[in-house]
Design a protein around this motif. Structure first.
Motif, PDB file in Angstrom:
ATOM      1  N   SER A   1      81.441  33.431 156.161  1.00 18.67           N
ATOM      2  CA  SER A   1      81.593  35.050 156.679  1.00 18.67           C
ATOM      3  C   SER A   1      83.560  33.870 156.544  1.00 18.67           C
ATOM      4  O   SER A   1      84.436  34.955 156.040  1.00 18.67           O
ATOM      5  CB  SER A   1      82.450  34.847 157.881  1.00 18.67           C
TER       6      SER A   1
ATOM      7  N   ALA B   1      82.317  38.432 157.808  1.00 19.60           N
ATOM      8  CA  ALA B   1      81.332  38.796 157.193  1.00 19.60           C
ATOM      9  C   ALA B   1      81.520  39.433 155.736  1.00 19.60           C
ATOM     10  O   ALA B   1      81.203  39.872 154.297  1.00 19.60           O
ATOM     11  CB  ALA B   1      80.200  38.695 157.635  1.00 19.60           C
TER      12      ALA B   1
ATOM     13  N   ALA C   1      75.419  40.504 154.112  1.00 14.49           N
ATOM     14  CA  ALA C   1      75.569  39.461 155.985  1.00 14.49           C
ATOM     15  C   ALA C   1      73.838  40.139 156.481  1.00 14.49           C
ATOM     16  O   ALA C   1      73.477  40.682 156.592  1.00 14.49           O
ATOM     17  CB  ALA C   1      76.600  40.563 156.366  1.00 14.49           C
TER      18      ALA C   1
END
Length: 249
Positions: free
Chosen positions: A15, A44, A60
């Motif tokens: 992230s 993220a 993600a």
């Protein structure tokens, strides 16, 4: 570039910082990237958005590392989006604030090993049935495990040393499947892990450690990872690659 066209990669701790740079570089070269994060969902999403804006593909997935069942949760989330893996980058890690061994508590020690050593061990274990033959595993370690001892980072370096052993052992075990396993060992990298420290005299001193005269950037590390993840590195395995800008010279 289409170096990784048709391939799927998972980057832990993607992230922000080094992980984000790695995810963006692999995606730029054609990989579909699973962007793992622990807590910062917004960061993220920003990584995924940056990849998609540049024409890449990413998704993600959340799993708080260092907790029971972390690897299982990570792969359950991954399996909801993909049916196999080609590249695993064990990047996620934490630092301790510790002037020296006398200040390290058992809780701190166990926590840093849980995130930096135990989590990637079991993430990798569960990755193997998903990892296609000819795949790549890249572990992000540190120059502190070889020739650059720093007492304030003793537990961090010890936890990354365990990751180095994982690299050499798995490289031998997985070679029959043409899966390579390598370690990338950065020096000081300008990320938010060092927020507030890379200024003034401290920045000047840290920059002087490298003959290049600067601290590293996340992209410096990401480009090395991209090489080890590519077919160009097919004859490199079990290797510990110093990416400290010559700090260990």
């Amino acid at each position: 570039m289409n170096t990784f066209h048709g391939k799927t990669a998972l980057v832990t701790g993607a992230s922000r910082g080094i992980g984000r740079a790695i995810a963006r570089r692999l995606a730029r070269d054609g990989a579909r990237v699973a962007v793992h994060y622990g807590r910062n969902e917004q960061a993220a999403k920003e990584t995924v958005a940056a990849i998609e804006t540049a024409g890449g593909h990413a998704f993600a997935l959340r799993a708080q590392l260092g907790t029971p069942g972390d690897a299982e949760r990570l792969w359950a989330a991954f399996d909801a989006h993909a049916d196999g893996l080609d590249i695993l980058v064990n990047n996620a890690g934490i630092l301790n604030e510790e002037p020296g061994i006398e200040h390290v508590t058992r809780e701190q020690f166990e926590r840093i090993f849980a995130v930096n050593a135990t989590a990637p061990f079991f993430i990798t274990k569960l990755a193997l049935p998903r990892l296609r033959d000819g795949g790549r595993i890249v572990n992000i370690s540190t120059m502190l495990t070889r020739g650059s001892a720093m007492p304030p980072s003793i537990s961090y370096a010890m936890s990354k040393g365990a990751l180095d052993v994982l690299t050499s052992t798995l490289a031998k075990q997985l070679a029959p499947r043409a899966i390579t396993v390598n370690t990338v060992a950065p020096g000081v990298i300008d990320t938010d892990m060092h927020e507030g420290r890379l200024v003034g005299d401290a920045l000047a001193w840290l920059s002087s450690l490298s003959p290049m005269g600067r601290v590293g950037t996340p992209e410096d590390v990401a480009d090395v990872v991209a090489f080890l993840a590519s077919d160009d590195s097919r004859w490199v395995t079990g290797h510990w690659l110093d990416t400290s800008g010559g700090t260990l010279l």
